[in-house]
Write an enzyme that holds these catalytic residues in place. Structure first.
Site, PDB file in Angstrom:
ATOM      1  N   GLU A  99      49.090  81.169-118.362  1.00  0.00           N
ATOM      2  CA  GLU A  99      48.966  82.476-119.015  1.00  0.00           C
ATOM      3  C   GLU A  99      48.400  82.276-120.422  1.00  0.00           C
ATOM      4  O   GLU A  99      48.914  81.469-121.197  1.00  0.00           O
ATOM      5  CB  GLU A  99      50.330  83.170-119.101  1.00  0.00           C
ATOM      6  CG  GLU A  99      50.871  83.680-117.779  1.00  0.00           C
ATOM      7  CD  GLU A  99      50.294  85.036-117.390  1.00  0.00           C
ATOM      8  OE1 GLU A  99      49.503  85.595-118.175  1.00  0.00           O
ATOM      9  OE2 GLU A  99      50.669  85.518-116.298  1.00  0.00           O
ATOM     10  N   HIS A 141      42.515  84.782-112.208  1.00  0.00           N
ATOM     11  CA  HIS A 141      43.429  85.603-111.423  1.00  0.00           C
ATOM     12  C   HIS A 141      42.661  86.652-110.632  1.00  0.00           C
ATOM     13  O   HIS A 141      42.989  86.970-109.481  1.00  0.00           O
ATOM     14  CB  HIS A 141      44.444  86.259-112.369  1.00  0.00           C
ATOM     15  CG  HIS A 141      45.667  86.775-111.685  1.00  0.00           C
ATOM     16  ND1 HIS A 141      46.594  87.560-112.332  1.00  0.00           N
ATOM     17  CD2 HIS A 141      46.126  86.640-110.412  1.00  0.00           C
ATOM     18  CE1 HIS A 141      47.569  87.867-111.490  1.00  0.00           C
ATOM     19  NE2 HIS A 141      47.306  87.332-110.326  1.00  0.00           N
TER      20      HIS A 141
END
Length: 256
Positions: A99, A141
């Protein structure tokens, strides 16, 4: 704390409870890059460590380049959600999730700072070295969850990563005039486009019909590899960029 990177490597440890054992493998072969998509880094870090959220990642990279490890690489973090790549649907079991702190499209979507990108590159290089992950298995993603996710987005500097052998990249073919495939089209050329997307790894059904799901996958491809225009229309620039990517992996369309 076994399995966590040492503090002297510049990595802070903050363990998330949101993980479980990998399924079907004991080591990852893919890295998935995300942005946090929350207003602040503090909120994002807290959410990834909150058992109520049922989400996590192996690493969080702050704007200043500071890295926090939350899940051991040997374990399955809950970062990818419903996703697929090259026919594998349990992406969490086969990947390391990173992340990257950025508020995302809903909160202004600023540029990624240099120090942050440098840290992401170094982190990915270490992960790839430990697990033998090849550049084309470093994905967005949005690649594994087209339409559902758009992160890390069109501002993410994939070319810069690729110069450090982190991620797969070819120079996008310039956008120009000419015929294009779009929603509603059908036939051999649509089937070829779908086949090339599927061969590269995207989850697209080969039907010969350019439907809404194909448009979503084309837009996801553009967001990563041809971000100058993201419209889900397969113009010559999009198709030829895809063909160049396959060719750079020594995959010709004739193999389909």
């Amino acid at each position: 704390m076994s399995g966590f990177l040492a503090d002297h490597a510049g990595v802070e440890i903050r363990v998330s409870p949101n993980f479980n054992p990998r399924r079907g493998t004991d080591r990852p072969d893919t890295i998935i890059l995300h942005y946090t998509g929350m207003p602040t880094a503090k909120a994002a870090e807290s959410w990834l460590c909150d058992p109520v959220s049922e989400v996590s990642s192996h690493y969080l990279v702050h704007e200043d380049g500071a890295i926090v490890q939350m899940v051991r690489e040997s374990d399955r973090a809950w970062h990818a959600g419903k996703s697929s790549w090259r026919g594998v649907s349990d992406i969490n079991s086969w990947s390391v999730g990173i992340e990257i702190v950025n508020p995302g499209h809903e909160f202004g979507y600023p540029e990624f700072p240099d120090r942050q990108i440098e840290a992401v590159i170094a982190l990915c290089q270490g992960i790839c070295g430990r697990h033998g992950i090849v550049p084309e298995r470093i994905l967005a993603h949005s690649d594994v969850a087209p339409g559902r996710k758009v992160d890390p987005g069109e501002k993410f500097p994939w070319k810069r990563l690729a110069t450090a052998n982190v991620g797969h990249f070819v120079e996008p073919v310039p956008i120009g005039d000419g015929p294009a495939l779009k929603n509603g089209d059908r036939g051999r050329l649509v089937e070829e486009l779908q086949s090339m997307l599927e061969l590269y790894g995207y989850g697209v059904e080969i039907t010969g019909i350019f439907d809404a799901s194909t448009e979503i996958v084309v837009a996801a491809f553009q967001r990563h590899f041809r971000p100058a225009r993201i419209d889900g229309v397969a113009d010559a620039s999009t198709v030829e960029t895809l063909r160049r990517l396959l060719s750079s992996l020594h995959i010709s369309f004739a193999q389909v």
